[in-house]
Design a protein around this motif. Structure first.
Motif, PDB file in Angstrom:
ATOM      1  N   LYS A  73      -5.602  11.782  -3.892  1.00  0.00           N
ATOM      2  CA  LYS A  73      -6.561  10.764  -4.749  1.00  0.00           C
ATOM      3  C   LYS A  73      -5.989   9.548  -4.465  1.00  0.00           C
ATOM      4  O   LYS A  73      -6.677   8.327  -4.019  1.00  0.00           O
ATOM      5  N   LYS A  74      -4.735   9.280  -4.633  1.00  0.00           N
ATOM      6  CA  LYS A  74      -4.110   7.850  -4.544  1.00  0.00           C
ATOM      7  C   LYS A  74      -4.257   7.511  -2.959  1.00  0.00           C
ATOM      8  O   LYS A  74      -4.433   6.360  -2.867  1.00  0.00           O
ATOM      9  N   HIS A  75      -4.039   8.518  -2.132  1.00  0.00           N
ATOM     10  CA  HIS A  75      -4.111   7.844  -0.559  1.00  0.00           C
ATOM     11  C   HIS A  75      -5.618   7.579  -0.349  1.00  0.00           C
ATOM     12  O   HIS A  75      -5.723   6.476   0.355  1.00  0.00           O
ATOM     13  N   VAL A  76      -6.624   8.061  -0.791  1.00  0.00           N
ATOM     14  CA  VAL A  76      -7.921   7.829  -0.894  1.00  0.00           C
ATOM     15  C   VAL A  76      -8.279   6.411  -1.139  1.00  0.00           C
ATOM     16  O   VAL A  76      -8.885   5.458  -0.509  1.00  0.00           O
ATOM     17  N   ASN A  77      -7.515   6.084  -2.330  1.00  0.00           N
ATOM     18  CA  ASN A  77      -7.785   4.769  -2.950  1.00  0.00           C
ATOM     19  C   ASN A  77      -7.256   3.699  -2.023  1.00  0.00           C
ATOM     20  O   ASN A  77      -7.779   2.730  -1.841  1.00  0.00           O
ATOM     21  N   VAL A  78      -5.975   4.030  -1.286  1.00  0.00           N
ATOM     22  CA  VAL A  78      -5.416   3.030  -0.528  1.00  0.00           C
ATOM     23  C   VAL A  78      -6.260   2.770   0.495  1.00  0.00           C
ATOM     24  O   VAL A  78      -6.466   1.829   1.134  1.00  0.00           O
ATOM     25  N   ALA A  81       9.505   4.726  -8.411  1.00  0.00           N
ATOM     26  CA  ALA A  81       7.999   4.666  -7.770  1.00  0.00           C
ATOM     27  C   ALA A  81       7.872   5.819  -6.556  1.00  0.00           C
ATOM     28  O   ALA A  81       6.902   6.529  -6.747  1.00  0.00           O
ATOM     29  N   LEU A  82       8.737   5.544  -5.617  1.00  0.00           N
ATOM     30  CA  LEU A  82       8.547   6.442  -4.557  1.00  0.00           C
ATOM     31  C   LEU A  82       8.805   7.900  -4.786  1.00  0.00           C
ATOM     32  O   LEU A  82       8.537   8.916  -4.213  1.00  0.00           O
ATOM     33  N   ARG A  83       9.470   7.931  -5.869  1.00  0.00           N
ATOM     34  CA  ARG A  83      10.140   9.618  -6.210  1.00  0.00           C
ATOM     35  C   ARG A  83       8.650  10.397  -6.893  1.00  0.00           C
ATOM     36  O   ARG A  83       8.737  11.584  -6.760  1.00  0.00           O
ATOM     37  N   LEU A  84       7.706   9.648  -7.130  1.00  0.00           N
ATOM     38  CA  LEU A  84       6.383  10.065  -7.693  1.00  0.00           C
ATOM     39  C   LEU A  84       5.557  10.652  -6.494  1.00  0.00           C
ATOM     40  O   LEU A  84       5.529   9.897  -5.366  1.00  0.00           O
ATOM     41  N   TYR A 126     -10.935  13.511   4.817  1.00  0.00           N
ATOM     42  CA  TYR A 126      -9.442  13.774   4.509  1.00  0.00           C
ATOM     43  C   TYR A 126      -9.517  14.275   2.882  1.00  0.00           C
ATOM     44  O   TYR A 126      -8.478  15.138   2.358  1.00  0.00           O
ATOM     45  N   HIS A 127     -10.133  13.631   2.142  1.00  0.00           N
ATOM     46  CA  HIS A 127     -10.525  13.775   0.627  1.00  0.00           C
ATOM     47  C   HIS A 127     -10.715  15.410   0.362  1.00  0.00           C
ATOM     48  O   HIS A 127     -10.225  15.815  -0.642  1.00  0.00           O
ATOM     49  N   ASP A 128     -11.624  15.933   1.190  1.00  0.00           N
ATOM     50  CA  ASP A 128     -12.031  17.227   0.900  1.00  0.00           C
ATOM     51  C   ASP A 128     -10.946  18.185   1.623  1.00  0.00           C
ATOM     52  O   ASP A 128     -11.438  19.385   1.737  1.00  0.00           O
ATOM     53  N   GLY A 129     -10.189  17.779   2.218  1.00  0.00           N
ATOM     54  CA  GLY A 129      -9.208  18.758   2.787  1.00  0.00           C
ATOM     55  C   GLY A 129      -9.489  19.186   4.204  1.00  0.00           C
ATOM     56  O   GLY A 129      -8.764  20.218   4.832  1.00  0.00           O
ATOM     57  N   TYR A 160       0.838  -1.228  -0.151  1.00  0.00           N
ATOM     58  CA  TYR A 160      -0.078  -0.050   0.115  1.00  0.00           C
ATOM     59  C   TYR A 160       0.864   1.372   0.001  1.00  0.00           C
ATOM     60  O   TYR A 160       0.344   2.332  -0.603  1.00  0.00           O
ATOM     61  N   LEU A 161       2.074   1.113   0.337  1.00  0.00           N
ATOM     62  CA  LEU A 161       3.095   2.225   0.343  1.00  0.00           C
ATOM     63  C   LEU A 161       3.362   2.644  -0.897  1.00  0.00           C
ATOM     64  O   LEU A 161       3.321   3.761  -1.500  1.00  0.00           O
ATOM     65  N   ILE A 162       3.467   1.639  -1.820  1.00  0.00           N
ATOM     66  CA  ILE A 162       4.012   1.838  -2.994  1.00  0.00           C
ATOM     67  C   ILE A 162       2.611   2.256  -3.892  1.00  0.00           C
ATOM     68  O   ILE A 162       2.766   3.033  -4.856  1.00  0.00           O
ATOM     69  N   MET A 163       1.423   1.453  -3.755  1.00  0.00           N
ATOM     70  CA  MET A 163       0.194   2.132  -4.422  1.00  0.00           C
ATOM     71  C   MET A 163      -0.014   3.510  -4.048  1.00  0.00           C
ATOM     72  O   MET A 163      -0.557   4.111  -4.961  1.00  0.00           O
ATOM     73  N   ALA A 164       0.192   4.040  -3.018  1.00  0.00           N
ATOM     74  CA  ALA A 164       0.196   5.206  -2.627  1.00  0.00           C
ATOM     75  C   ALA A 164       0.855   6.426  -3.618  1.00  0.00           C
ATOM     76  O   ALA A 164       0.508   7.506  -3.673  1.00  0.00           O
ATOM     77  N   HIS A 165       2.038   5.805  -4.365  1.00  0.00           N
ATOM     78  CA  HIS A 165       2.716   6.485  -5.316  1.00  0.00           C
ATOM     79  C   HIS A 165       2.261   6.297  -6.537  1.00  0.00           C
ATOM     80  O   HIS A 165       2.495   7.234  -7.391  1.00  0.00           O
ATOM     81  N   SER A 166       2.054   5.138  -7.026  1.00  0.00           N
ATOM     82  CA  SER A 166       1.950   4.427  -8.301  1.00  0.00           C
ATOM     83  C   SER A 166       1.364   3.102  -8.412  1.00  0.00           C
ATOM     84  O   SER A 166       2.275   1.985  -8.105  1.00  0.00           O
ATOM     85  N   ILE A 167       0.144   2.934  -8.757  1.00  0.00           N
ATOM     86  CA  ILE A 167      -0.422   1.492  -9.068  1.00  0.00           C
ATOM     87  C   ILE A 167       0.302   0.764 -10.103  1.00  0.00           C
ATOM     88  O   ILE A 167       0.650  -0.178  -9.977  1.00  0.00           O
ATOM     89  N   PRO A 168       0.648   1.436 -11.297  1.00  0.00           N
ATOM     90  CA  PRO A 168       1.302   0.741 -12.284  1.00  0.00           C
ATOM     91  C   PRO A 168       2.903   0.139 -11.854  1.00  0.00           C
ATOM     92  O   PRO A 168       3.266  -0.750 -12.322  1.00  0.00           O
TER      93      PRO A 168
END
Length: 315
Positions: free
Chosen positions: A238-243, A230-233, A270-273, A191-199
């Motif tokens: 939006k990515k965090h909400v997905n995770v 990946a982690l440089r991205l 969180y999504h709305d800030g 999930y740490l990686i997914m928060a940066h890039s699913i691909p």
């Protein structure tokens, strides 16, 4: 835990080694970060033997291959500085660094957007300090950052997250450098990686799974290079909400209706800030402990770095 070794521009530690005999002490580095990091200070001009105080200098010429020249006497220090840089970066190999914090705008240590003066006397902000460039070329996969950029919450968490991930990677190599160890590392960082890039997560999964007929060191090198990429991205909202929603799915059967509503409300806030990331993450951690969700217990996304750093409180 044992402190993580990080390179740092010497003046940021409060050492009076700048051209004017002053320093650029950064209290966040020497205060907050020093609780977990052990610093290896470097000052190119001082270590080259130019003295303190000394004549100021700047970069001139082509931004991709600039010259280091003193401002008044126009002494060209490029060759001796490059020779010193080449020697110094090789010395740093034995320091086992997990990253470097450079002094911004410095003609020797600036990581990016350093002024390079042209023939007409006007600068372009397209240069990189000679030492910073040598270091980044010698250690292309190490996390690097500038002290000024660490005041940006997003850039700060990205840098420190990469440092702690590298630490965990080296711990894996030193303790369970097996095919199974690589697979476990990938699972823990899902999930740490997914928060940066699913691909990138999918590609890393393929690398970790397709081990047959390949030498393990080659696979590990390929995996880590792709992980760094990946982690440089940026890890966006939006990515965090997905995770967070993926993690919420683990509790479909355990949570009461009120608990489900509370979690979804916090993810939405969180999504709305309205709340920082730490709020929904804390509630998920609570549910992990309450309901004994073993798979999420080991997820680095929920504990990517010490809570005392409060990095998730500001994103």
């Amino acid at each position: 835990m044992e402190k993580i070794r990080i390179g740092v521009s010497m003046c940021l530690m409060g050492e009076p080694v700048r051209y004017d005999g002053q320093h650029k002490h950064d209290s966040y580095i020497t205060g907050t970060l020093s609780q977990w990091f052990e610093f290896v200070p470097v000052c190119p001009e001082y270590e080259l033997g130019l003295g303190v105080p000394r004549e100021s200098m700047r970069l001139e010429g082509a931004p991709e291959n600039p010259r280091l020249v003193t401002n008044k006497t126009k002494r060209d220090l490029t060759e001796p500085m490059l020779a010193w840089c080449s020697k110094r970066v090789e010395e740093l190999v034995s320091e086992n660094l997990c990253g470097f914090i450079f002094k911004s705008k410095s003609p020797s240590s600036g990581m990016e957007r350093v002024k390079v003066y042209q023939k007409n006397g006007m600068p372009v902000n397209k240069g990189r300090g000679l030492f910073a460039n040598a270091f980044m070329e010698r250690f292309p996969l190490l996390p690097v950052e500038e002290e000024g950029r660490l005041h940006d919450p997003g850039l700060r968490i990205n840098f420190i997250e990469r440092v702690f991930t590298l630490m965990r990677w080296r711990e894996m190599l030193g303790g369970d450098s097996t095919r199974g160890g690589l697979v476990k590392f990938h699972e823990r960082h899902k999930y740490l990686i997914m928060a940066h890039s699913i691909p990138h997560y999918r590609e890393l999964g393929r690398i970790a799974a397709e081990l047959k007929g390949r030498r393990l060191p080659q696979v590990q090198a390929e995996y880590y290079a792709k992980l760094v990429e990946a982690l440089r991205l940026s890890a966006t909202v939006k990515k965090h909400v997905n995770v967070l929603q993926h993690m919420a799915g683990y509790f479909k059967k355990q949570l009461s209706a009120d608990e489900k509503q509370e979690l979804q409300e916090l993810i939405g806030q969180y999504h709305d800030g309205f709340v920082p990331l730490i709020v929904p993450v804390t509630l998920i951690n609570h549910f992990v402990r309450k309901y004994g969700e073993d798979y999420l217990t080991g997820q680095c996304y929920l504990h990517p770095h010490p809570a005392e750093l409060q990095l998730l409180n500001h994103v």
